[in-house]
Design an enzyme around this catalytic site. Structure first.
Site, PDB file in Angstrom:
ATOM      1  N   LYS A   1       0.852  -1.194   0.000  1.00  0.00           N
ATOM      2  CA  LYS A   1       0.000   0.000   0.000  1.00  0.00           C
ATOM      3  C   LYS A   1       0.887   1.244   0.000  1.00  0.00           C
ATOM      4  O   LYS A   1       1.459   1.641   1.010  1.00  0.00           O
ATOM      5  CB  LYS A   1      -0.940   0.052   1.205  1.00  0.00           C
ATOM      6  CG  LYS A   1      -2.090   0.986   0.879  1.00  0.00           C
ATOM      7  CD  LYS A   1      -2.688   1.764   2.005  1.00  0.00           C
ATOM      8  CE  LYS A   1      -1.979   2.903   2.593  1.00  0.00           C
ATOM      9  NZ  LYS A   1      -1.845   4.117   1.783  1.00  0.00           N
TER      10      LYS A   1
ATOM     11  N   GLU B   1       9.535   1.048  10.705  1.00  0.00           N
ATOM     12  CA  GLU B   1      10.553   2.071  10.424  1.00  0.00           C
ATOM     13  C   GLU B   1       9.872   3.409  10.639  1.00  0.00           C
ATOM     14  O   GLU B   1       9.027   3.823   9.832  1.00  0.00           O
ATOM     15  CB  GLU B   1      11.026   1.970   8.963  1.00  0.00           C
ATOM     16  CG  GLU B   1      11.715   0.660   8.618  1.00  0.00           C
ATOM     17  CD  GLU B   1      13.089   0.524   9.247  1.00  0.00           C
ATOM     18  OE1 GLU B   1      13.589   1.502   9.834  1.00  0.00           O
ATOM     19  OE2 GLU B   1      13.658  -0.569   9.169  1.00  0.00           O
TER      20      GLU B   1
ATOM     21  N   CYS C   1      13.261  10.794   7.287  1.00  0.00           N
ATOM     22  CA  CYS C   1      13.261  10.264   8.655  1.00  0.00           C
ATOM     23  C   CYS C   1      14.629  10.477   9.264  1.00  0.00           C
ATOM     24  O   CYS C   1      14.765  10.662  10.458  1.00  0.00           O
ATOM     25  CB  CYS C   1      12.904   8.790   8.631  1.00  0.00           C
ATOM     26  SG  CYS C   1      13.904   7.848   7.478  1.00  0.00           S
TER      27      CYS C   1
ATOM     28  N   GLU D   1       9.809  15.699  15.724  1.00  0.00           N
ATOM     29  CA  GLU D   1      10.146  15.569  14.306  1.00  0.00           C
ATOM     30  C   GLU D   1       9.308  16.566  13.513  1.00  0.00           C
ATOM     31  O   GLU D   1       8.081  16.538  13.567  1.00  0.00           O
ATOM     32  CB  GLU D   1       9.840  14.144  13.817  1.00  0.00           C
ATOM     33  CG  GLU D   1      10.213  13.941  12.356  1.00  0.00           C
ATOM     34  CD  GLU D   1       9.867  12.542  11.830  1.00  0.00           C
ATOM     35  OE1 GLU D   1       8.713  12.100  12.010  1.00  0.00           O
ATOM     36  OE2 GLU D   1      10.752  11.913  11.233  1.00  0.00           O
TER      37      GLU D   1
HETATM   38  P1  NAD Z   1       2.097   8.231   7.801  1.00  0.00           P
HETATM   39  O1  NAD Z   1       2.331   7.405   9.016  1.00  0.00           O
HETATM   40  O2  NAD Z   1       1.086   9.296   7.848  1.00  0.00           O
HETATM   41  O3  NAD Z   1       1.677   7.286   6.567  1.00  0.00           O
HETATM   42  C1  NAD Z   1       2.439   6.160   6.209  1.00  0.00           C
HETATM   43  C2  NAD Z   1       1.540   5.168   5.485  1.00  0.00           C
HETATM   44  O4  NAD Z   1       0.555   4.679   6.402  1.00  0.00           O
HETATM   45  C3  NAD Z   1       0.763   5.765   4.305  1.00  0.00           C
HETATM   46  O5  NAD Z   1       0.701   4.808   3.275  1.00  0.00           O
HETATM   47  C4  NAD Z   1      -0.620   5.996   4.907  1.00  0.00           C
HETATM   48  O6  NAD Z   1      -1.669   5.996   3.969  1.00  0.00           O
HETATM   49  C5  NAD Z   1      -0.745   4.798   5.826  1.00  0.00           C
HETATM   50  N1  NAD Z   1      -1.728   4.944   6.911  1.00  0.00           N
HETATM   51  C6  NAD Z   1      -2.279   6.098   7.379  1.00  0.00           C
HETATM   52  N2  NAD Z   1      -3.124   5.805   8.406  1.00  0.00           N
HETATM   53  C7  NAD Z   1      -3.092   4.463   8.559  1.00  0.00           C
HETATM   54  C8  NAD Z   1      -3.734   3.563   9.475  1.00  0.00           C
HETATM   55  N3  NAD Z   1      -4.573   3.991  10.405  1.00  0.00           N
HETATM   56  N4  NAD Z   1      -3.451   2.238   9.373  1.00  0.00           N
HETATM   57  C9  NAD Z   1      -2.570   1.785   8.454  1.00  0.00           C
HETATM   58  N5  NAD Z   1      -1.954   2.586   7.554  1.00  0.00           N
HETATM   59  C10 NAD Z   1      -2.202   3.915   7.614  1.00  0.00           C
HETATM   60  O7  NAD Z   1       3.535   8.801   7.388  1.00  0.00           O
HETATM   61  P2  NAD Z   1       3.887   9.772   6.183  1.00  0.00           P
HETATM   62  O8  NAD Z   1       3.433  11.142   6.509  1.00  0.00           O
HETATM   63  O9  NAD Z   1       3.459   9.149   4.911  1.00  0.00           O
HETATM   64  O10 NAD Z   1       5.502   9.710   6.224  1.00  0.00           O
HETATM   65  C11 NAD Z   1       6.275  10.478   7.074  1.00  0.00           C
HETATM   66  C12 NAD Z   1       6.752   9.681   8.273  1.00  0.00           C
HETATM   67  O11 NAD Z   1       7.436   8.502   7.845  1.00  0.00           O
HETATM   68  C13 NAD Z   1       7.767  10.447   9.101  1.00  0.00           C
HETATM   69  O12 NAD Z   1       7.484  10.288  10.468  1.00  0.00           O
HETATM   70  C14 NAD Z   1       9.090   9.769   8.756  1.00  0.00           C
HETATM   71  O13 NAD Z   1      10.088   9.888   9.747  1.00  0.00           O
HETATM   72  C15 NAD Z   1       8.654   8.361   8.547  1.00  0.00           C
HETATM   73  N6  NAD Z   1       9.630   7.634   7.717  1.00  0.00           N
HETATM   74  C16 NAD Z   1      10.472   6.726   8.317  1.00  0.00           C
HETATM   75  C17 NAD Z   1      11.436   6.065   7.566  1.00  0.00           C
HETATM   76  C18 NAD Z   1      12.384   5.085   8.207  1.00  0.00           C
HETATM   77  O14 NAD Z   1      13.029   4.345   7.468  1.00  0.00           O
HETATM   78  N7  NAD Z   1      12.514   5.043   9.535  1.00  0.00           N
HETATM   79  C19 NAD Z   1      11.524   6.320   6.196  1.00  0.00           C
HETATM   80  C20 NAD Z   1      10.665   7.229   5.608  1.00  0.00           C
HETATM   81  C21 NAD Z   1       9.714   7.893   6.393  1.00  0.00           C
END
Ligand code: NAD
Length: 476
Positions: free
Chosen positions: A174, A248, A282, A379
């Site tokens: 997804k 992650e 991240c 963050e």
């Molecule tokens: P997010 O958590 O809002 O969304 C991530 C994914 O989860 C998306 O596909 C979203 O549609 C889905 N999602 C949203 N609500 C959900 C739910 N209730 N249940 C299951 N899935 C759901 O994050 P974002 O804004 O897309 O990305 C930014 C975040 O990602 C930052 O906190 C960043 O640090 C983190 N990130 C971490 C890494 C790592 O390797 N540690 C890498 C990239 C990004």
């Protein structure tokens, strides 16, 4: 764009209730839209992955490796389209979009090599007790749900897809609703390679679709990359079913600059660590710890370097930094600018949205930020750097470690013995010494503390999709 979900080897129209708008952040305008997958379609995708599993997990490792090499090659054939799409949908400068594509290609190639080595990993285990033999089998975990964010769409998906397929798992991916077109390339490549139907499924959608996948009882494992707040919901879904999960999550990483550094070199590393991908990493090194002896020379040059960055539309201008990828992210970063004003922080550069169309903000530097400030502890996920000074190595380590996150850190020092010592003392998953944000597929990725559970990349990235079985036989 209507048939945007790849289920059981077919492209289908979304039957969900959410309309997904795909935006160009440099203009702040949509350029495509389609309907999200419904909960039923998530079900169908999981069912397709389940029925494809028995055949896929018994393919030879070299057959799976051939598919992975095919992914690498086909990504290369789509090079220009994928670079342009990342520039348009993410706002990435061209050279960053190119690096992302190369990273995805390297990931598929690397896991093809590891897949080829798999048979030799199924080994006899020498036993101290006579009369028995034992052997180890590494088996695929099964059907895996992969949920990814928007900041490095090609890369984050490749880091999950390649090892999962190499291990013999079938998957439902997804992508983020913010960048849903980029990962469609993986479905198109699956088509082109005639990957057996159901091995790779892609469902697009927002939180509802993600929640339907993460709570689905047909999965054997979940691997999630994203925010801590959604990560904890995903972990709750996994715990309800006692299912393994890789997370992650976010970071608030330190860059520690000792006073024996070359100032210009240090400025270059600091700027890259906070403005690459407009700070939407991240692993952004968003907390600068600078030693007293160098701070007065470094901060003005850092201020000038950030001021001189060319911020603009990657498709029409020569730029160093693009816009933020979504309006939601732009509003979030702007809210931190407001907090900084309320807290009376000393802003050396930026601290505001740009006065132009699109979701642009200035590269920003706050100096002498108090430890209790929200800007120091939370963050932000934008090009917002907070600086503090330190006197001793011990103080630098203590302040760097004083965070609920533990993803990465950078150490800059001409004294390599000290740099190695500090690297060992930092409570994070990855440390860069005198370099910045260089991630190699052979190493590992993931955090300690609140930054997640498990590791991606390297051999551990493959182990994340394998379960271990031992067969012990009485020799009679
Ligand atoms: P997010 O958590 O809002 O969304 C991530 C994914 O989860 C998306 O596909 C979203 O549609 C889905 N999602 C949203 N609500 C959900 C739910 N209730 N249940 C299951 N899935 C759901 O994050 P974002 O804004 O897309 O990305 C930014 C975040 O990602 C930052 O906190 C960043 O640090 C983190 N990130 C971490 C890494 C790592 O390797 N540690 C890498 C990239 C990004």
């Amino acid at each position: 764009m209507t048939t945007s979900h790849y289920i059981a080897g077919r492209w289908v129209e979304g039957q969900g209730s959410d309309c997904i708008s795909v935006n160009d952040p440099a203009l702040g305008q949509p350029f495509a839209e389609f309907m999200a997958a419904s909960v039923d379609q998530v079900d169908q995708a999981v069912a397709a992955a389940r029925s494809a599993l028995p055949a896929w997990k018994t393919t030879s490792a070299s057959e799976r490796a051939a598919y992975l090499r095919g992914f690498a090659e086909q990504l290369g054939q789509r090079r220009e389209a994928l670079i342009t799409l990342q520039m348009r949908n993410n706002g990435k400068p061209r050279h960053e979009a190119e690096i992302d594509l190369d990273d995805a290609i390297a990931t598929f190639t690397y896991y093809a090599e590891l897949a080829e080595q798999l048979p030799s990993k199924n080994r006899d285990v020498p036993l101290a007790v006579p009369g028995f033999s034992a052997r180890t089998r590494l088996e695929p975990v099964g059907v895996v749900g992969l949920i990814v964010p928007w900041n490095f769409p090609l890369v984050t998906s490749a880091w999950k897809l390649a090892p999962a397929l190499a291990a013999g798992c079938t998957v439902v991916l997804k992508p983020s609703e913010v960048t849903p077109l980029i990962e469609q390339a993986y479905g198109q490549i699956a088509d082109a390679l005639r990957l057996p139907a159901g091995v790779l499924n892609i469902v697009n959608g927002k939180a509802e679709t993600g929640a339907a996948l993460s709570s689905h009882n047909g999965l054997d494992k979940l691997s999630f990359t994203g925010s801590n707040s959604v990560g904890s919901q995903v972990m709750r879904s996994a715990s309800a079913q006692c299912r393994p999960v890789t997370l992650e999550l976010g970071g608030k990483s330190a860059i520690v600059v000792f006073d024996d550094c070359d100032v210009d070199q240090a400025v270059e590393w600091i700027v890259a660590g906070i403005t690459w991908n407009a700070g939407q990493m991240c692993s952004a090194t968003s907390r600068l710890l600078v030693q007293d002896g160098i701070a007065d020379a470094l901060l003005p040059r850092l201020q000038a370097a950030l001021n001189n960055l060319r911020v603009g539309n990657p498709l029409t201008e020569e730029i160093d930094m693009g816009p933020l990828t979504s309006q939601a992210q732009w509003l979030k970063v702007a809210s931190y600018f407001a907090t900084a004003r309320e807290e009376g922080l000393q802003c050396l550069v930026g601290g505001k949205a740009l006065d132009r169309d699109g979701w642009f903000v200035s590269p920003t530097l706050y100096a002498d930020v108090p430890k209790g400030s929200r800007l120091w502890t939370e963050e932000i996920f934008g090009p917002v750097l907070c600086a503090r000074r330190f006197a001793s190595e011990e103080q630098a380590i203590a302040e760097a470690n004083d965070s609920r996150f533990g993803l990465v850190a950078t150490v800059c020092s001409a004294d390599l013995e000290r740099a190695e010592r500090v690297a060992d003392a930092l409570e994070v998953g990855h440390v860069w010494i005198n370099s910045v944000q260089a991630v190699f597929v052979e190493t590992s990725w993931g955090g300690t503390k609140g930054s997640g559970i498990g590791r991606e990349l390297g051999p551990r990235g493959l182990s994340a999709y394998q379960s271990v079985k031992h067969v012990t036989r009485c020799l009679g």
